[in-house]
Design a protein around this motif. Structure first.
Motif: not given
Length: 244
Positions: A182, A195, A213, A230, A238-240
């Motif tokens: 991420l 992922i 997650v 997060i 999902y993303w950071l």
């Protein structure tokens, strides 16, 4: 072909060793031959053992920089042995375990703090070389890159540890891999398929990814005084990054 496109398609060269000594402990002759041949071609000096008892004997008698240990022989490794004293070798060599996905749950208790990691079978040589390189990197003077970071989130690939500000994050190997993935792609939404492929090397059910997650988020974003890093993009992944 466009030069930029060519650069994107070109695969990075696999990491190479500097003559470090690696012990391969595997009861499957095929795995042993594959690993020893590949590691030798990558620049490592390789020893092999076909049983856990033989592996312990070799580690006790000779200083190895790292041991690649099949998890089916894990019962022999209750207490990692101390190798002969040498100024450039650690008290206990780092351990890279080989395991199958369905037996990974039995290995988890062994993957506490320390220089340990795992790869799943069937073996993917590129992944093995990458994990070996990470475990050995702390002992390559002058070759360690800047620590990956995003704001106050800092990762140390040499020790496979992470911290947020002054707060250490107690991560499992899978959580560390996910967090690093991420971070490297900060600001980009990663799908569950991406992922799963990066963390485990194969497809996992949505529930397994969501649980991973969720556990990581509880550790990274546990302090209500810190901005959450997060995030979920429903239906996408999902993303950071910063709050958004």
């Amino acid at each position: 072909m466009n030069a930029n496109l060519s650069n994107l398609l070109e695969k990075p060269a696999p990491p190479r060793g500097d003559g470090q000594r690696v012990l391969v402990v595997a009861d499957d002759p095929g795995d042993s031959e594959l690993l020893s041949t590949t590691l030798e071609l990558a620049g490592y000096r390789v020893g092999t053992a076909g049983t856990g008892a033989e592996g312990l004997t070799r580690l006790t008698e000779h200083p190895f920089d790292l041991a690649v240990w099949d998890a089916v022989l894990l019962s022999h490794l209750t207490h990692p042995p101390r190798p002969p004293r040498a100024a450039d070798h650690p008290a206990h060599p780092p351990l890279l375990f080989l395991t199958t996905c369905d037996s990974l749950h039995r290995l988890v208790p062994e993957l506490g703090p320390g220089e340990k990691d795992y790869v799943t079978k069937p073996l993917r040589i590129a992944e093995v070389l990458a994990r070996v390189d990470v475990l050995l990197r702390r002992r390559r003077p002058g070759r360690q890159a800047a620590l990956p970071r995003y704001g106050d989130l800092v990762l140390d690939d040499a020790t496979c540890r992470a911290r947020r500000g002054a707060r250490p994050l107690d991560l499992t190997p899978a959580e560390y891999r996910l967090l690093r993935h991420l971070l490297v792609h900060a600001g980009c939404v990663l799908s569950k398929e991406q992922i799963s492929g990066h963390v485990w090397g194969d497809f996992r059910a949505n529930e397994a990814i969501e649980k991973l997650v969720s556990r990581l988020r509880r550790k990274v974003d546990s302090d209500p005084g810190e901005p959450a890093l997060i995030h979920t993009r429903r239906g996408f992944g999902y993303w950071l990054g910063g709050v958004g």
